[in-house]
Motif scaffolding. Structure first.
Motif, short mmCIF file in Angstrom:
data_model
loop_
_atom_site.label_atom_id
_atom_site.label_comp_id
_atom_site.label_asym_id
_atom_site.label_seq_id
_atom_site.Cartn_x
_atom_site.Cartn_y
_atom_site.Cartn_z
N THR A 11 0.82 -1.21 0.00
CA THR A 11 0.00 0.00 0.00
C THR A 11 0.86 1.26 0.00
OG1 THR A 11 -1.73 -1.18 1.21
CG2 THR A 11 -1.83 1.22 1.22
N GLN A 12 1.90 1.26 0.80
CA GLN A 12 2.76 2.44 0.89
C GLN A 12 3.41 2.77 -0.44
OE1 GLN A 12 5.85 2.16 3.85
NE2 GLN A 12 6.68 4.19 3.40
N ILE A 13 3.86 1.75 -1.17
CA ILE A 13 4.49 1.99 -2.47
C ILE A 13 3.49 2.58 -3.45
CG2 ILE A 13 5.50 0.83 -4.47
CD1 ILE A 13 6.90 -1.06 -2.47
N LEU A 14 2.28 2.02 -3.48
CA LEU A 14 1.26 2.55 -4.39
C LEU A 14 0.87 3.98 -4.01
CD1 LEU A 14 1.15 -0.44 -5.26
CD2 LEU A 14 -1.35 -0.23 -5.36
N GLN A 15 0.73 4.23 -2.73
CA GLN A 15 0.33 5.57 -2.29
C GLN A 15 1.39 6.60 -2.61
OE1 GLN A 15 -0.97 5.72 1.78
NE2 GLN A 15 -1.45 7.90 1.70
N GLU A 16 2.65 6.27 -2.39
CA GLU A 16 3.72 7.22 -2.68
C GLU A 16 3.81 7.50 -4.18
OE1 GLU A 16 7.18 5.48 -0.96
OE2 GLU A 16 6.68 6.13 1.09
N ALA A 17 3.60 6.49 -5.01
CA ALA A 17 3.71 6.67 -6.45
C ALA A 17 2.52 7.41 -7.04
CB ALA A 17 3.86 5.31 -7.13
N GLU A 18 1.32 7.12 -6.53
CA GLU A 18 0.10 7.65 -7.13
C GLU A 18 -0.41 8.91 -6.44
OE1 GLU A 18 -0.90 6.49 -9.92
OE2 GLU A 18 0.51 4.81 -9.92
#
Length: 294
Positions: free
Chosen positions: A138-145
């Motif tokens: 979730t953290q990776i997706l949130q930071e990217a998007e």
């Protein structure tokens, strides 16, 4: 007494509250595009041919074709047909193919959480390790998007007894893991309600093509027949039709040609349906009709 999952109660689709989708539409249609990355020489992975000893170069390279070629061809097709997409993404994709993720971000497509990699199952992990997996992805997706994903599809649709609870506690609003209905259904969790948005295991290229060995034309005809039938059924109940796709399968040129035929058929009826994304279905159910969903 038969053991029950405790997530939702039985209720026949003929005995539910009636409602409509935006602009009075009765059938919501969304595309779920799975963008997945696999470890080389270890872990799980779909197979074109029976795998040999690791490293299994044949099947690894076959899957990698989807990210290098197939997904790009599919993006062009989605652009040409003006189709929105729910991109169901392993977080490993952001390191492996960041330009591919950026290409779908540029289309304003939704990004759905799909674990770290499809080389692993979350269902075999202890609860704390599973919670860590969800948090890391979730953290990776949130930071990217720039925003947290609303929805989650477990790699291999693998759930532990705790998965819905962990998803709700992590802030997720909907799951695509359960294929028990043609309407969204509220599920009970320790973290509050979680919406089950229908995600197909029939109109899905992995069970169809990889498991049953259906041909490209058969899978395309399946999409068309399912759409036509559900459009007729939606006169009586509002319905959701998902189409589950994997670029290493339907991104192959001969399959893409038939897929384009099927999606062109659906796009031609865009005035009669709600062409949307899974996250938009969740938002509408949560904000507009929360008390009408069983």
């Amino acid at each position: 007494m038969v053991k029950d999952h405790g997530r939702y109660a039985y209720r026949a689709i003929t005995d539910r509250a009636d409602y409509t989708w935006p602009n009075g539409k009765r059938l919501a249609v969304y595309i779920g595009l799975n963008l997945e990355h696999f470890a080389f020489g270890e872990g799980l992975g779909a197979e074109l041919a029976p795998g040999g000893p690791q490293p299994d170069v044949l099947n690894y390279a076959w899957r990698d074709y989807g990210n290098r070629v197939g997904a790009w061809r599919m993006r062009d097709m989605f652009d040409a047909l003006d189709l929105p997409v729910s991109v169901i993404a392993n977080s490993a994709m952001y390191d492996y193919a960041p330009d591919l993720m950026a290409a779908f971000r540029a289309r304003n497509d939704e990004i759905v959480g799909h674990g770290r990699t499809n080389s692993e199952r979350q269902s075999v992990l202890p609860p704390q390790d599973e919670a860590t997996l969800i948090a890391e992805a979730t953290q990776i997706l949130q930071e990217a998007e720039g925003l947290a994903p609303q929805g989650w599809l477990s790699p291999w649709i693998a759930e532990s007894l705790h998965t819905p609870d962990l998803l709700a506690q992590a802030g997720y609003g909907y799951s695509l893991n359960w294929c028990m209905d043609d309407q969204p259904v509220w599920m009970d969790t320790a973290g509050g309600r979680l919406l089950s948005v229908p995600y197909p295991q029939e109109v899905n290229d992995i069970p169809s093509i990889a498991a049953r060995k259906d041909g490209a034309a058969v899978f395309a005809d399946m999409i068309i027949d399912n759409f036509d039938e559900m459009l007729e059924q939606s006169v009586d109940q509002p319905l959701v039709m998902g189409i589950a796709l994997h670029p290493y399968l339907v991104g192959q040129p001969y399959r893409l040609r038939h897929l384009r035929r099927a999606l062109t058929h659906i796009a031609a009826r865009r005035d009669d349906i709600w062409l949307t994304r899974a996250g938009d279905i969740h938002s509408y159910c949560r904000n507009q009709i929360p008390d009408l969903i069983p």
